[in-house]
Design a protein around this motif. Structure first.
Motif, PDB file in Angstrom:
ATOM      1  N   TYR A 241      53.678  30.498  57.946  1.00 37.09           N
ATOM      2  CA  TYR A 241      53.121  31.232  56.811  1.00 37.09           C
ATOM      3  C   TYR A 241      53.290  32.730  57.026  1.00 37.09           C
ATOM      4  O   TYR A 241      53.468  33.193  58.150  1.00 37.09           O
ATOM      5  CB  TYR A 241      51.639  30.915  56.630  1.00 37.09           C
TER       6      TYR A 241
ATOM      7  N   ILE B 208      49.164  37.935  54.431  1.00 41.54           N
ATOM      8  CA  ILE B 208      49.157  39.002  53.433  1.00 41.54           C
ATOM      9  C   ILE B 208      47.987  39.944  53.685  1.00 41.54           C
ATOM     10  O   ILE B 208      48.154  41.156  53.730  1.00 41.54           O
ATOM     11  CB  ILE B 208      49.082  38.412  52.007  1.00 41.54           C
TER      12      ILE B 208
ATOM     13  N   THR C 210      44.246  35.844  53.441  1.00 41.09           N
ATOM     14  CA  THR C 210      45.160  35.501  52.361  1.00 41.09           C
ATOM     15  C   THR C 210      46.547  35.394  52.980  1.00 41.09           C
ATOM     16  O   THR C 210      46.975  36.290  53.709  1.00 41.09           O
ATOM     17  CB  THR C 210      45.165  36.582  51.259  1.00 41.09           C
ATOM     18  N   TYR C 211      47.232  34.278  52.695  1.00 38.33           N
ATOM     19  CA  TYR C 211      48.562  34.072  53.265  1.00 38.33           C
ATOM     20  C   TYR C 211      49.473  33.460  52.220  1.00 38.33           C
ATOM     21  O   TYR C 211      49.024  32.980  51.174  1.00 38.33           O
ATOM     22  CB  TYR C 211      48.485  33.187  54.511  1.00 38.33           C
ATOM     23  N   GLN C 212      50.767  33.497  52.504  1.00 42.92           N
ATOM     24  CA  GLN C 212      51.769  32.984  51.581  1.00 42.92           C
ATOM     25  C   GLN C 212      52.532  31.857  52.263  1.00 42.92           C
ATOM     26  O   GLN C 212      52.924  31.983  53.426  1.00 42.92           O
ATOM     27  CB  GLN C 212      52.724  34.106  51.195  1.00 42.92           C
TER      28      GLN C 212
ATOM     29  N   SER D 274      53.696  30.733  47.221  1.00 42.49           N
ATOM     30  CA  SER D 274      52.337  30.603  46.695  1.00 42.49           C
ATOM     31  C   SER D 274      51.339  31.228  47.662  1.00 42.49           C
ATOM     32  O   SER D 274      51.458  31.075  48.869  1.00 42.49           O
ATOM     33  CB  SER D 274      51.985  29.134  46.495  1.00 42.49           C
ATOM     34  N   GLN D 275      50.358  31.919  47.098  1.00 48.58           N
ATOM     35  CA  GLN D 275      49.322  32.526  47.925  1.00 48.58           C
ATOM     36  C   GLN D 275      48.137  31.586  48.051  1.00 48.58           C
ATOM     37  O   GLN D 275      47.789  30.883  47.109  1.00 48.58           O
ATOM     38  CB  GLN D 275      48.862  33.845  47.321  1.00 48.58           C
ATOM     39  N   HIS D 276      47.534  31.592  49.220  1.00 51.62           N
ATOM     40  CA  HIS D 276      46.366  30.775  49.509  1.00 51.62           C
ATOM     41  C   HIS D 276      45.331  31.638  50.199  1.00 51.62           C
ATOM     42  O   HIS D 276      45.658  32.599  50.884  1.00 51.62           O
ATOM     43  CB  HIS D 276      46.745  29.594  50.416  1.00 51.62           C
ATOM     44  N   GLN D 277      44.055  31.265  50.018  1.00 52.42           N
ATOM     45  CA  GLN D 277      42.963  31.994  50.656  1.00 52.42           C
ATOM     46  C   GLN D 277      42.120  31.025  51.466  1.00 52.42           C
ATOM     47  O   GLN D 277      41.891  29.884  51.072  1.00 52.42           O
ATOM     48  CB  GLN D 277      42.087  32.689  49.624  1.00 52.42           C
TER      49      GLN D 277
END
Length: 125
Positions: A41, A44, A63-65, A70-73
């Motif tokens: 990943y 971000i 927060t990562y991509q 797609s971004q995820h938290q």
């Protein structure tokens, strides 16, 4: 001169505590980012919750991509008993590719991944 010594000593301890907190914060951010990169990943944003009322842990909002963009938290806790001991990382949500079929959000996550693949395929055509 003697009246200033306790004040200077207290000020010195306060500055030392702030420096240690900032150094540990930087170490934890780097450790979280390193683990995200090892799992494939792109980090971000990694920000600390300075007041979380959880003893012996430092909590970070992450927060990562994923590889599809797609971004995820999620949140991450770092067990920290003493300033020289750092324990394991604990994640509050599974990573994007670690969602199980029993998870109620599995169908939604699966659809997001399928849509991302279709979008990428249409770009390649």
């Amino acid at each position: 001169m003697n009246e200033m010594f306790p004040f200077a000593l207290m000020l010195g301890f306060m500055l030392l505590a702030i420096v240690i907190a900032l150094v540990k914060h930087n170490q934890y951010q780097n450790r979280i980012a390193r683990e995200l990169k090892q799992k494939g990943y792109r980090p971000i944003d990694i920000s600390r919750r300075w007041i979380d009322f959880d003893e012996n842990t430092a909590t970070y909002d992450v927060t990562y991509q994923d590889k599809f963009g797609s971004q995820h938290q999620t949140s991450c806790k770092v067990r920290s008993v003493f300033i020289f001991f750092d324990g394991d990382l604990y994640w509050t949500k599974p990573f994007a590719n670690q969602v199980s079929a029993q998870d109620p959000n599995h169908a939604m996550t699966q659809q997001i991944l399928i849509d991302a693949l279709r979008k990428e395929n249409s770009k390649l055509k």
